[in-house]
Design a protein around this motif. Structure first.
Motif, PDB file in Angstrom:
ATOM      1  N   ASP A  98     -27.234  -6.731  -5.162  1.00  0.00           N
ATOM      2  CA  ASP A  98     -28.303  -6.339  -6.083  1.00  0.00           C
ATOM      3  C   ASP A  98     -27.990  -4.997  -6.754  1.00  0.00           C
ATOM      4  O   ASP A  98     -28.167  -4.838  -7.966  1.00  0.00           O
ATOM      5  CB  ASP A  98     -29.639  -6.246  -5.341  1.00  0.00           C
ATOM      6  CG  ASP A  98     -30.181  -7.617  -4.952  1.00  0.00           C
ATOM      7  OD1 ASP A  98     -29.683  -8.623  -5.484  1.00  0.00           O
ATOM      8  OD2 ASP A  98     -31.090  -7.673  -4.109  1.00  0.00           O
ATOM      9  N   GLU A 126     -26.802  -8.545   0.713  1.00  0.00           N
ATOM     10  CA  GLU A 126     -27.904  -8.744  -0.235  1.00  0.00           C
ATOM     11  C   GLU A 126     -28.185  -7.475  -1.029  1.00  0.00           C
ATOM     12  O   GLU A 126     -28.302  -7.502  -2.254  1.00  0.00           O
ATOM     13  CB  GLU A 126     -29.145  -9.163   0.547  1.00  0.00           C
ATOM     14  CG  GLU A 126     -30.409  -9.293  -0.285  1.00  0.00           C
ATOM     15  CD  GLU A 126     -31.649  -9.534   0.571  1.00  0.00           C
ATOM     16  OE1 GLU A 126     -32.608 -10.112   0.046  1.00  0.00           O
ATOM     17  OE2 GLU A 126     -31.656  -9.134   1.757  1.00  0.00           O
ATOM     18  N   ILE A 156     -27.093  -4.406 -10.853  1.00  0.00           N
ATOM     19  CA  ILE A 156     -27.886  -3.509 -11.697  1.00  0.00           C
ATOM     20  C   ILE A 156     -27.003  -2.419 -12.312  1.00  0.00           C
ATOM     21  O   ILE A 156     -27.090  -2.116 -13.500  1.00  0.00           O
ATOM     22  CB  ILE A 156     -29.026  -2.873 -10.882  1.00  0.00           C
ATOM     23  CG1 ILE A 156     -30.044  -3.954 -10.475  1.00  0.00           C
ATOM     24  CG2 ILE A 156     -29.710  -1.766 -11.672  1.00  0.00           C
ATOM     25  CD1 ILE A 156     -31.078  -3.458  -9.490  1.00  0.00           C
ATOM     26  N   SER A 204     -20.925 -10.191  -6.522  1.00  0.00           N
ATOM     27  CA  SER A 204     -20.892 -10.878  -5.229  1.00  0.00           C
ATOM     28  C   SER A 204     -19.465 -11.023  -4.716  1.00  0.00           C
ATOM     29  O   SER A 204     -19.205 -10.862  -3.511  1.00  0.00           O
ATOM     30  CB  SER A 204     -21.563 -12.251  -5.331  1.00  0.00           C
ATOM     31  OG  SER A 204     -20.926 -13.060  -6.297  1.00  0.00           O
TER      32      SER A 204
END
Length: 223
Positions: free
Chosen positions: A175, A171, A179, A136
């Motif tokens: 993500d 967003e 990952i 983030s």
């Protein structure tokens, strides 16, 4: 007494509190908002969270940022249809929109940038390179960098279009990087540095090419 943010997500709540204050008449249409250093302690959040909240409200048409002047109230309420449209959009659609906007803004930035713009872009590049503690943090620094280039284009409408895509893009990227578990590598940094060099050299074609190449690679990674 100003209400404070207490729960996550902080940026969403900060945006909601700012919108409530606008709806409540604290700032009239066209009024200039206080700076980040004033708003952050009022909301009980950091300056980066205030920036993200302002981005969200800019994307919703409530605020507008004028380079060198500040952030101003553009509407007294949020037209929810724009937000709903973006939230439903596929990430590939959002990236395609970013390619259209940022290829043009990169070209304009190379033609129009001021020394102050170039300093802001270079500072954002350095900050992006060092922001690797979390996915983030890296995504926020990345979006700050790209926004600095967009702002250098000197077109408020294009800046608003970029801000509209930011929450959905953030967003998806957080993500993806969470990952993948790796980000901020040498090749990625060099791609962004190439854009900076083109803007610094006042080469619109090279800037547009660098922007398109980077975002097209991002599209392939997220497809």
């Amino acid at each position: 007494m100003v209400e404070r943010v207490q729960r996550v997500p902080l940026a969403d709540q900060a945006a909601g509190l700012l919108l409530d204050r606008i709806r409540g008449g604290e700032w009239r249409l066209g009024a200039k908002l206080p700076g980040e250093t004033t708003l952050a302690p009022q909301l009980g959040v950091g300056r980066s969270t205030v920036r993200e909240a302002i981005r969200q409200l800019s994307g919703r048409g409530v605020l507008t940022t004028r380079q060198g002047s500040g952030v101003f109230v553009a509407a007294l309420d949020a037209p929810e249809d724009r937000v709903m449209l973006m939230s439903r959009a596929s990430i590939i659609t959002v990236i395609e929109a970013r390619i259209a906007v940022e290829t043009e803004t990169a070209s304009l930035a190379a033609a129009r940038r001021t020394p102050a713009h170039l300093r802001a872009i270079r500072q954002a590049l350095v900050a992006r390179e060092g922001a690797v503690a979390t996915a983030s943090e890296h995504v926020d620094a990345d979006l700050d960098f790209h926004r600095a280039v967009v702002v250098a284009a000197g077109n408020d409408i294009l800046t608003d279009l970029f801000d509209l895509s930011t929450p959905r893009m953030r967003e998806a990227m957080v993500d993806m990087l969470a990952i993948r578990g790796e980000y901020g590598g040498v090749a990625d940094h060099d791609a962004h540095a190439a854009l900076v060099d083109a803007v610094a050299d006042r080469s619109p074609d090279d800037a547009a090419r660098a922007s398109r190449a980077h975002l097209s690679a991002l599209k392939e990674a997220l497809a």
